[in-house]
Each structure stands twice: as C-alpha cells, then as structure tokens.
Design an enzyme around this catalytic site. Structure first.
Site, PDB file in Angstrom:
ATOM      1  N   TYR A 129       0.803  -1.220   0.000  1.00 29.41           N
ATOM      2  CA  TYR A 129       0.000   0.000   0.000  1.00 29.41           C
ATOM      3  C   TYR A 129       0.839   1.275   0.000  1.00 29.41           C
ATOM      4  O   TYR A 129       0.299   2.380   0.066  1.00 29.41           O
ATOM      5  CB  TYR A 129      -0.953  -0.017   1.205  1.00 29.41           C
ATOM      6  N   LYS A 139       3.977 -14.944   5.157  1.00 31.54           N
ATOM      7  CA  LYS A 139       4.254 -15.926   4.107  1.00 31.54           C
ATOM      8  C   LYS A 139       5.765 -16.013   3.945  1.00 31.54           C
ATOM      9  O   LYS A 139       6.313 -15.938   2.832  1.00 31.54           O
ATOM     10  CB  LYS A 139       3.569 -15.505   2.805  1.00 31.54           C
ATOM     11  N   ASP A 192      -2.199 -18.176   3.726  1.00 31.26           N
ATOM     12  CA  ASP A 192      -3.179 -18.983   3.014  1.00 31.26           C
ATOM     13  C   ASP A 192      -3.862 -19.981   3.943  1.00 31.26           C
ATOM     14  O   ASP A 192      -5.088 -20.160   3.891  1.00 31.26           O
ATOM     15  CB  ASP A 192      -2.542 -19.702   1.815  1.00 31.26           C
ATOM     16  N   ASP A 247      -5.908  -6.845   5.400  1.00 30.22           N
ATOM     17  CA  ASP A 247      -7.055  -6.355   4.644  1.00 30.22           C
ATOM     18  C   ASP A 247      -7.904  -7.527   4.160  1.00 30.22           C
ATOM     19  O   ASP A 247      -9.126  -7.566   4.332  1.00 30.22           O
ATOM     20  CB  ASP A 247      -6.549  -5.521   3.463  1.00 30.22           C
ATOM     21  N   ASP A 262     -11.716  -8.842   5.766  1.00 26.99           N
ATOM     22  CA  ASP A 262     -12.906  -8.910   4.918  1.00 26.99           C
ATOM     23  C   ASP A 262     -13.456 -10.334   4.882  1.00 26.99           C
ATOM     24  O   ASP A 262     -14.669 -10.554   4.910  1.00 26.99           O
ATOM     25  CB  ASP A 262     -12.583  -8.444   3.500  1.00 26.99           C
TER      26      ASP A 262
END
Length: 393
Positions: free
Chosen positions: A170, A227, A263, A287, A291
C-alpha cells in the site's frame, strides 16, 4: 474476555477504556483526551467524512447515534472521496486534513469508490489519511456467538484482526516497463519495516494481554500471519520482529504466540473460527483476512473497525461504497454505528460505547435488519431509528 461478556464488535474494544491495563492505543487515547480537555467544549469534536456511495447513508446514521448518546457533540462535515476528486481534482482536500489535525479528536470515514483502473492524479483518500495522521493500526473485531464453522457446527467466534496500516504494497510505488520483446512488465514495491512491524505487534500484544486479563482462563492467543516460506526477506522481517517484540516483553505467560501462513490462516478462519483470538498481519494480508472474517459475522455491513495512531483515532466500517445499492435506502448502518462506538471507546467514553452496543444487539435480536443480513427487510432509516429508540428506552 468471554463471548458472553462481549456481545458485539463495539464492546470487543469498549473494555479497553475500562481496563486497568495499558489501552490498545494509549497515546492515541491520552493525546486525543488532552486536546479535548484543553478545548472550550466539554465534548470531543468528531469529523464526519461520508466519502462515496453508501457512505452518504451510513455516516448520517452514525451521526444520529452520536447525537443521541452525547447530545451537543460537535460534529464537522468534511469532504473526501472519488466524487470529491472528480469535482475538485483532489480526493483528499488539504483543508480536510487540516481540520482533522487542528479541530478534531477523532473521525468517522464512510467508504470510498476507488476505481479499479488507473486514473491520473487520483490516490485513495483513506490510504492517504492513514499516512497523513499516522493511523498505523487498523483494529477489526469480529464477534458472533452463533457463527458456524465449515462443518456446519455452531461454534461462535470472538476474534480481532490487527492490521498494519501504513506500508506493505500500500505504499503504492508501482512502475511499468517494457522487456526486450516489447511486452509490458509491471512492478510494485513491497515495504516491510522493522519500525512498523514492531509497533503493530506491540499494539496486538497489548490487546492480547488485555483480553487474557479479562478472561476467567487468564490466557489469550496471538497469531502472527505471514508468508515467510516464500517471501523470506519481507515477511521474514515481519515475523522476526514480531517474535522479538514478544521476547522483549518478557514472553508473557498469559499470551501464547504462534505463526500461521496467510493462506492456511484463511482456511482456519472458516474451518475453526473459535480457535482464532488476536491476529496480527501486514497490511495486505490483514485487509484480506478481515474482509473474509466478516463472513463469520453474517455480513460486511455488520463489521466495524478503528484506525489508531499516536494522537488520533478514526472509525471506519469495513464495507465498501456499494454503488449497486447506493441511494436505495437499504445500506446496513450497523458497521458505521459500531465504528462510532469503537471511536467513543477509544476516546474514553466507554459507557456510551456500551450503550450503543447494547442498543444494536437489542435491535438485531428483534430481527430488524437490512437485506444484506439473512431475513432482513428493513431500510437504513428503519434500523437507525430502531437503534435510536433502543438508546432512548
């Protein structure tokens, strides 16, 4: 805190203002309160930024709630969003930032309709606001005692996702190049710093300690999401910094720390939501995870968040601008209302935040809900008016 003692997202953090432990955002809370106490008003000044789409429906709903629990509270209407960009050439007018810095102790942001294609000169105002006001932590609680897991068992969930808010992809440093064959190649810089990783983990650890202190078990779980098996440098730094923060805090016995690949974290959210407690993650992962976790609450329209910085707090519903339903009067105001409750809790108004939470729970228990919630048929105004009535009862 047990799920019976924490009946909704707003109360998930309202205990922060009541606890004797260090608040989630001690600098944000105390600095904002100092600015408020030094002003001529006895109440904090809140900036209201509807933004785009249904932001113009849910922020007025939150306004009604704020005015009900704190009559006479100073509220300032401010501009930002894609519509503002189309009208003025800037998505975040400097005057909006200046008013927030000089006059406000907190803010509520509605939603933004950032285009999916490149628009020259446009930059997301919510991303910019987080940077301008150093709102480095996005705190998103998801609480639902009736949540189901992937096997169809009703196990409930009571979790908080703490998302680093200022960097990762971002930072928006992208470029387009052409290779030797004339093909386009797009590059994006992913920034993970030790400083940002450290302070977001410190925030998450404080929250985990608070939750442990409020529970009969006296324990909590902090999950560090990354990750690093693939992104060994960037995510490796995030993971190592998080572990170092935990060690520097004396490896508190009340908090268990663990790692989870991003994941598999998504899989776990739905396979075993009751096993998740406090999650800390870099910006993009946080983010996406927050959601996804909203599905456990039943709708994006139910999930609030707070953007927390050293001297400012901004509430923000998790949902987007929803252009497909904008103007139809059916947008769910609950996330914005709960975000207002979170904002008040951070500013020291725990009782008012709890009242908002209880009123929302009362209304939802009566089946008064907008169509995004299964079985809901009420309008935005119906839900808002019902919450106001519950507050006044």
């Amino acid at each position: 805190m047990s799920s019976t003692a924490m009946t909704s997202s707003a109360r998930a953090l309202a205990h922060v203002a009541r606890t004797t432990c260090t608040p989630i955002a001690p600098l944000a809370t105390t600095a904002a309160q100092r600015r408020h106490q030094s002003s001529s008003s006895s109440l904090p000044t809140i900036g209201l930024i509807p933004g785009d789409g249904i932001g113009h429906e849910v922020i007025p709903a939150a306004r009604r709630i704020l005015e009900t629990v704190l009559p006479g509270i100073p509220l300032v209407d401010l501009d930002a969003g894609f519509a503002t960009f189309e009208r003025t050439g800037t998505a975040l007018p400097p005057s909006t930032v200046q008013v927030l810095r000089d006059q406000c102790q907190g803010a509520l942001f509605g939603a933004v309709s950032s285009p999916i294609h490149k628009v020259a000169g446009y930059s997301s105002p919510i991303v910019q606001l987080r940077k301008e006001l150093d709102l480095y932590a996005n705190v998103r609680p998801v609480v639902n005692k009736k949540a189901f897991n992937a096997s169809g068992e009703q196990v409930g969930c009571d979790l908080v996702i703490v998302r680093e808010n200022t960097e990762c992809l971002y930072v928006k440093q992208e470029r387009l190049e052409t290779d030797a064959n004339g093909e386009s190649i797009a590059f994006a810089t992913r920034q993970i710093s030790q400083r940002a990783s450290r302070r977001i983990t410190e925030t998450a650890l404080r929250l985990a300690q608070q939750r442990a202190a409020a529970r009969t078990s006296g324990t909590s779980l902090l999950t560090v999401v990354h990750k690093s098996n693939v992104l060994s440098v960037t995510d490796g730094l995030f993971r190592e910094t998080a572990r170092a923060v935990f060690a520097a805090a004396g490896s508190p016995t009340a908090v268990k720390i663990e790692d989870q690949l991003v994941d598999s974290m998504v899989y776990r959210l739905f396979r075993a939501p009751d096993s998740v407690d406090v999650v800390v993650a870099p910006n993009l992962y946080g983010d996406i995870l927050s959601d996804a976790a909203a599905a456990l609450a039943g709708s994006l329209g139910l999930v609030p968040s707070a953007n927390v910085g050293p001297s400012f707090v901004m509430g923000e519903p998790v949902h987007g601008s929803a252009p497909d339903i904008a103007g139809k009067g059916v947008a769910n105001p609950v996330a914005a209302i709960r975000s207002a409750g979170m904002l008040l809790a951070h500013l020291g108004y725990a009782d008012e935040a709890t009242r908002i939470d209880q009123a929302v729970e009362t209304v939802m228990a009566r089946g008064i809900a907008t169509p995004d919630v299964p079985g809901g048929k009420a309008s935005t105004n119906d839900v808002t008016s019902a919450v106001v009535a519950a507050l006044q009862a």
